[in-house]
Design a protein around this motif. Structure first.
Motif, PDB file in Angstrom:
ATOM      1  N   ALA A 402      15.368  -7.958  20.744  1.00 22.26           N
ATOM      2  CA  ALA A 402      16.501  -8.694  20.189  1.00 22.26           C
ATOM      3  C   ALA A 402      17.810  -8.074  20.670  1.00 22.26           C
ATOM      4  CB  ALA A 402      16.436  -8.692  18.668  1.00 22.26           C
ATOM      5  N   ILE A 419      20.261 -17.025  14.592  1.00 23.76           N
ATOM      6  CA  ILE A 419      19.125 -16.279  15.150  1.00 23.76           C
ATOM      7  C   ILE A 419      17.959 -16.497  14.203  1.00 23.76           C
ATOM      8  CG2 ILE A 419      18.226 -14.048  15.915  1.00 23.76           C
ATOM      9  CD1 ILE A 419      21.025 -12.962  15.961  1.00 23.76           C
ATOM     10  N   ASN A 420      16.795 -16.760  14.763  1.00 22.66           N
ATOM     11  CA  ASN A 420      15.596 -16.944  13.949  1.00 22.66           C
ATOM     12  C   ASN A 420      14.504 -16.157  14.631  1.00 22.66           C
ATOM     13  OD1 ASN A 420      13.251 -17.908  12.710  1.00 22.66           O
ATOM     14  ND2 ASN A 420      13.966 -20.006  12.627  1.00 22.66           N
ATOM     15  N   GLN A 421      14.143 -15.046  14.031  1.00 25.54           N
ATOM     16  CA  GLN A 421      13.081 -14.237  14.614  1.00 25.54           C
ATOM     17  C   GLN A 421      12.197 -13.748  13.497  1.00 25.54           C
ATOM     18  OE1 GLN A 421      13.593 -10.133  15.819  1.00 25.54           O
ATOM     19  NE2 GLN A 421      11.428 -10.293  15.333  1.00 25.54           N
ATOM     20  N   GLY A 422      10.892 -13.722  13.712  1.00 29.32           N
ATOM     21  CA  GLY A 422      10.050 -13.077  12.729  1.00 29.32           C
ATOM     22  C   GLY A 422       8.832 -13.846  12.315  1.00 29.32           C
ATOM     23  N   SER A 423       8.873 -15.165  12.404  1.00 30.75           N
ATOM     24  CA  SER A 423       7.695 -15.894  11.968  1.00 30.75           C
ATOM     25  C   SER A 423       6.706 -15.979  13.124  1.00 30.75           C
ATOM     26  CB  SER A 423       8.068 -17.285  11.481  1.00 30.75           C
ATOM     27  OG  SER A 423       6.914 -17.922  11.000  1.00 30.75           O
ATOM     28  N   SER A 424       7.160 -16.490  14.241  1.00 28.44           N
ATOM     29  CA  SER A 424       6.310 -16.533  15.420  1.00 28.44           C
ATOM     30  C   SER A 424       6.254 -15.146  16.038  1.00 28.44           C
ATOM     31  CB  SER A 424       6.878 -17.507  16.439  1.00 28.44           C
ATOM     32  OG  SER A 424       6.231 -17.316  17.672  1.00 28.44           O
ATOM     33  N   GLU A 425       5.041 -14.747  16.429  1.00 27.62           N
ATOM     34  CA  GLU A 425       4.909 -13.439  17.067  1.00 27.62           C
ATOM     35  C   GLU A 425       5.351 -13.489  18.519  1.00 27.62           C
ATOM     36  OE1 GLU A 425       0.791 -12.760  16.521  1.00 27.62           O
ATOM     37  OE2 GLU A 425       1.015 -12.203  14.422  1.00 27.62           O
TER      38      GLU A 425
ATOM     39  N   SER B 350       6.828 -18.510   7.808  1.00 28.66           N
ATOM     40  CA  SER B 350       6.676 -17.370   6.918  1.00 28.66           C
ATOM     41  C   SER B 350       7.500 -17.628   5.669  1.00 28.66           C
ATOM     42  CB  SER B 350       7.172 -16.088   7.585  1.00 28.66           C
ATOM     43  OG  SER B 350       6.403 -15.800   8.723  1.00 28.66           O
ATOM     44  N   GLU B 417      11.139  -6.709  12.099  1.00 29.34           N
ATOM     45  CA  GLU B 417      10.124  -7.674  11.687  1.00 29.34           C
ATOM     46  C   GLU B 417      10.732  -9.069  11.623  1.00 29.34           C
ATOM     47  OE1 GLU B 417       6.944  -6.585  11.050  1.00 29.34           O
ATOM     48  OE2 GLU B 417       7.689  -4.628  11.686  1.00 29.34           O
TER      49      GLU B 417
END
Lengths: 458, 458
Positions: A402, A419-425, B350, B417
């Motif tokens: 990131a 920003i959208n991070q964290g659900s999809s690996e 999530s 995370e």
């Protein structure tokens, strides 16, 4: 055993038919061939599928359609003639088939469109089988009905039914090269039903899964898949391999190489896909696999898409209201709206969705409902949003991913709307204003790919 | 006109009462005083409120409670005696009051607890009024009933009713200093009902809003609000000013200075809050305002909280299912679960929530329902998640804010995370494993505050 699917440009002319025959003959494992309808031969050419749609429109409108019919027949006749095939019987059948479909479905336009459109692939498969036989191969045309591609009965949006796979498996027992038209299947009641756009890819994928092929080869007109849209980044790197998940995330958000729905059957069956160039079959192409061998480089690709908007809702003490978010989504569902993401703060919630869904005053109605039913402090819609997806299997476990992206964007003086991070690996999503999206993609490309070499062809 | 609220440690002893009297006398604008119950005088001391809870528990259990009663009376007697007040009448009333409440509500424990707990503040306000009179001030005790603090009738969770504000406005006409007990109001049917924890702050805020005070002074035992938890970062900077929105986001996610619910009345009325130290009233304190004067520094503070978990759901082609997200949230709502955030990918979603809500097998039930009702490919719960909030009014418009944070975390070798940015204009959220949260907070503090000076007291 390999299933090889050839896209529209790969089967657009006699010259392309010859390349296909060479490719099929050169590998004894290429036992099933799936073909599209003849595509464009040059930039301003018309695809046969588009001519067929015109034909169906003329029939429905009660307009004369003889010229269109002739033009369609001529496309196939040109190919047959140039290949030196005796095709009078084939061409007569083509005309008969179109006319009988017109008679049968004149009063049912959705069925008419499906039957007429599907004939583009169907007759091309018949012609390809004739040509392969002429080349001395043991080849036969197999209709989707005979092959066992049984689908739901929703015109233009067929979904394969599970029983297809057992039937398709029996194709393994057949001798010689089987040529199957892409793009359509048959409903249980015997109607032709087409898949959504990208439909020939779907057929190839279903057939590959059904016969448990070792490889699903997808022949197109590029040497490989690029890690970023080459019209945005000049000299974009080519990918040696990419995983199903990566491909799906990328194809969803702007990569047009492979329709995401087409990937499902081979993904579920664990069959690797090889995207290759009909015009340069010696090039290794790009492999779509379950697990990459080259994981040194955490990012596989960057995709972007425009046309999004954000519904921004704020209400003081929103987070105390159990059910608030669910009620927002319920309103959207009532209005038939699908959404992409719902980033939220303590007193805020945003819903990111494709803006074209809000046409015809739907935007005002949704704003009014949210305002009144949820007693919010403020609700607005922000248009002109682009989403950028950075995709890679190695991302989740790599520290600093990131940081690399956000630093690159900051250095390019680009403000991050989201920003959208964290659900999809395997992916990280950034929202920016549409005006700066290409600039943002270039900045990200430079950050992730300018030093990397391992997973990319030079 | 100023409303000054004094917290438990500020009114715990005779010495503290003297400081309060000095503070009140030193500014003629300090016309309304709201007091907590006597708090701790030293580290292992017991708060009067906790003694009162013990008393109520003993009554409900049918156990002897004379000793507890005596200890409570002694706390007030000690203060009165040391202040040289003639307090026999006051102490007799205190005992009478507690005993009459015990008789009245013995069979209704929720009411008993509320009435007994509230008496801690109530008698402290009476004693403070006596002392201020003794100091020569024109001072009077005003009960919440007389003041007009009318609340909903839910024991332990009172919410102020709108009619209170008109009634409270009339206090402006009263002469002298008015002393009002914090923590409770009266329901329309005349019952004492307490506010949730942080309740005296709520009373002060309601009164300040009702009388349209110029300032709401909140006296506590620290010189100011720190930009980060000083137990995590040594020598944390002190804030000169912070906006309501910033304070709310910070107090929600781990800042304990000011209960977020207490902020609402003054926020809606636009009344600035000044957090000051009873033990050092000359210090300027921290101002909570609608708009900061010092906006040179985009970040106001960093807060963190642990005890979160993430329900991670994946399903191939999830994004094709209209209503999927709404149905997930519906299941949680059915189970009475509130959630914080719902980051989503194409095939993933999530739900971040406080883990304590999943005790007693609720986790298994929710997993089973999601698995069965939504036919997902996979659903798991990841525990041990901490959320960090970086908060600041200037953030939205400042390029590079996310880059600074993510780079600092990457340099500290901390894996992210989750990132959630974009909905709130004033905050950015990061999810990390609980084990590294303090380290992460320190890294962010260093990144944002080590060079900054403008908005912080040296």
């Amino acid at each position: 055993m390999k299933v090889a699917k050839f896209g529209g440009s790969s089967v657009a002319s006699a010259a392309q038919f010859r390349k296909v025959a060479d490719i099929v003959s050169s590998d004894i494992e290429r036992r099933i061939v799936v073909v599209s309808a003849p595509g464009k031969r040059y930039k301003d050419d018309v695809k046969v599928t588009d001519m067929l749609i015109q034909l169906a429109e003329q029939v429905v409108a009660g307009e004369p359609h003889e010229e269109t019919m002739e033009a369609i027949v001529k496309r196939y006749a040109d190919i047959a003639n140039e290949l030196g095939l005796e095709a009078d019987g084939f061409l007569a059948e083509l005309v008969d088939d179109l006319q009988s479909k017109i008679s049968a479905y004149r009063s049912e336009p959705p069925r008419l469109f499906d039957a007429i459109k599907a004939s583009g692939e169907d007759h091309n498969a018949r012609l390809m089988a004739l040509y392969l036989q002429d080349c001395g191969l043991e080849a036969s045309y197999v209709s989707p009905l005979e092959a066992g591609i049984i689908v739901t009965d929703e015109p233009g949006n067929a979904q394969v039914l599970p029983e297809s796979y057992d039937k398709l498996k029996q194709l393994r027992e057949r001798r010689g090269v089987l040529v199957i038209p892409g793009f359509f299947g048959y409903s249980r009641s015997g109607h032709i039903v087409t898949f959504p756009r990208g439909g020939s890819d779907i057929t190839g994928s279903i057939v590959a899964a059904g016969v448990k092929a070792d490889v699903y080869e997808n022949f197109t007109d590029v040497d490989s898949i690029y890690c970023v849209n080459p019209s945005i980044v000049a000299d974009a790197r080519k990918l040696k391999e990419i995983t199903y998940r990566e491909m799906r995330e990328l194809s969803y958000s702007g990569f047009s190489v492979f329709h995401d729905e087409a990937l499902e059957p081979v993904y579920r069956a664990g069959i690797p896909v090889c995207v290759k160039n009909t015009n340069n079959p010696a090039a290794p192409g790009t492999w779509i696999v379950a697990k990459r061998n080259h994981i040194d480089e955490p990012v596989a690709g960057i995709a972007s898409d425009t046309g999004f908007c954000s519904i921004n809702i704020s209400k003081y003490l929103m987070n105390r209201e159990i059910g608030f978010g669910r009620r927002v989504l319920q309103i959207l569902e009532d209005e038939g709206i699908s959404y992409e993401h719902t980033p939220s703060g303590i007193d805020n919630m945003s819903v990111i969705l494709r803006a074209d869904q809000l046409a015809d005053g739907k935007d005002e109605r949704i704003l009014a409902r949210i305002r009144e039913e949820l007693a919010v402090d403020e609700v607005t819609i922000e248009y002109g949003l682009a989403l950028i997806m950075v995709v890679g299997e190695g991302m989740e476990k790599t520290i600093g991913m990131a940081a690399k992206a956000t630093t690159a964007l900051a250095n390019a003086n680009i403000n991050l709307e989201m920003i959208n991070q964290g659900s999809s690996e395997v992916s990280m999503m950034f929202g920016v204003k549409e005006e700066v999206v290409n600039e943002a993609v270039r900045a990200l490309y430079n950050a992730y790919f300018q030093q990397a070499t391992v997973n990319h062809l030079s």
